[in-house]
Design an enzyme around this catalytic site. Structure first.
Site, PDB file in Angstrom:
ATOM      1  CE1 TYR A 247       0.697   1.108   4.478  1.00 29.35           C
ATOM      2  CE2 TYR A 247       0.567  -1.421   4.405  1.00 29.35           C
ATOM      3  CZ  TYR A 247       0.912   0.051   5.186  1.00 29.35           C
ATOM      4  OH  TYR A 247       1.546  -0.172   6.231  1.00 29.35           O
ATOM      5  CG  HIS A 294       5.135   2.038   2.118  1.00 27.88           C
ATOM      6  ND1 HIS A 294       4.054   1.902   2.307  1.00 27.88           N
ATOM      7  CD2 HIS A 294       5.670   2.621   3.335  1.00 27.88           C
ATOM      8  CE1 HIS A 294       3.603   2.005   3.625  1.00 27.88           C
ATOM      9  NE2 HIS A 294       4.616   2.425   4.109  1.00 27.88           N
TER      10      HIS A 294
END
Length: 319
Positions: A247, A294
């Site tokens: 995400y 990430h």
């Protein structure tokens, strides 16, 4: 003869009045044209042209819901499935029940729907990079309409470089800090438990643990609480991070969020410092822009491309 003179005087007076009226008319027209001319460059400078970049237009989706509210809280199956996979802590509570609690406590309204050709909202997105040290950006940052800060980035003792104005702070339970009454708390909900923590922090104060210890409460204005929409998170992941990482990072989400609510976006405190080290301006602990969660390298490339496309302006601090 007397009658003729009276008529001549009448005609001269009439012509004089008409002349004065014409002068006033053209003077006002010229003034209006001048002010129109003055306003146009400001509008051109402030407002970003969303259609002049095919790269940008392919990614930017103006209709995506930015913030969660009671009317848009029902998630599409694919959004809920993706969001559920982010939950590191087992979810034992019904999502719908939590949402109902949220909007019985916090504002349930549409935010920032006032976009238009006459609006000129300037925004500063302030990251936490060490490249802010010695930058003297404080006054420039504070001059923006909105100043969006990320997680725990402090202002006290760093005002000269980072400013002291904060209108929005995007955080999650594990990065929570106290806010002043003028700051919007923008929750990044990685999990349902984050929403439960938000409720608890303003009511029972009984949640003190997620995957780590978290504060039982937070000083903030209940009337300024906002929650990022899981569909917005998925949109940033798919359209802007192109699936890199589990995400998007808080900073990257904050930047794309700002693109949707602002007309001029200036970005501070992103990237490495002048020695190419990645650390926060408020500590010396070295960090990495890459992590298991990430796609940091790809996010940085995208941010740079936004700068190249004139959609944001990057302020890199000392170089």
């Amino acid at each position: 003869m007397t009658m003729l003179l009276k008529r001549l005087r009448y005609i001269i007076a009439l012509l004089s009045s008409m002349t004065i009226l014409l002068v006033l008319y053209f003077q006002n027209s010229a003034t209006l044209s001048f002010y129109s001319f003055v306003r146009k460059p400001k509008s051109h400078i402030c407002l970003e042209d969303r259609g002049n970049s095919s790269w940008f237009s392919e990614r930017y989706k103006p209709t995506v819901p930015l913030l969660l509210n009671s009317t848009n809280s029902e998630l599409h199956a694919n959004i809920f499935s993706w969001w559920k996979e982010l939950q590191d802590v087992p979810n034992v509570t019904n999502y719908t029940e939590v949402v109902n609690q949220l909007f019985s406590l916090f504002p349930d309204e549409e935010h920032y729907s006032d976009a238009g050709p006459d609006r000129c909202r300037t925004c500063a997105v302030v990251g936490n990079s060490g490249n802010l040290l010695g930058s003297n950006y404080g006054q420039l940052i504070d001059s923006h309409d909105f100043v969006i800060r990320i997680n725990k980035g402090p202002t006290e003792d760093y005002e000269k470089d980072v400013g002291n104005k904060t209108t929005h702070r995007i955080l999650y339970p594990e990065s929570a800090v106290d806010l002043n009454d003028n700051t919007h708390l923008v929750l990044l909900p990685i999990k349902v438990l984050d929403m439960q923590w938000l409720i608890s922090a303003f009511t029972t104060k009984n949640i003190t643990q997620t995957y780590t210890e978290v504060p039982s409460t937070i000083k903030a204005s209940k009337d300024k609480v906002m929650i990022l929409h899981p569909e917005f998170m998925r949109y940033v992941h798919d359209n802007w991070a192109e699936g890199h990482g589990r995400y998007p990072s808080t900073g990257f989400l904050a930047l794309i969020f700002t693109l949707h609510i602002c007309d001029k976006v200036n970005v501070f405190g992103f990237g490495a410092n002048s020695n190419r080290n990645w650390h926060h301006y408020f500590d010396e602990t070295l960090t990495s822009f890459e992590s298991s969660s990430h796609g940091g390298d790809f996010e940085n490339q995208t941010i740079y491309q936004l700068h190249q496309e004139n959609k944001i302006s990057m302020y890199k601090g000392l170089t």
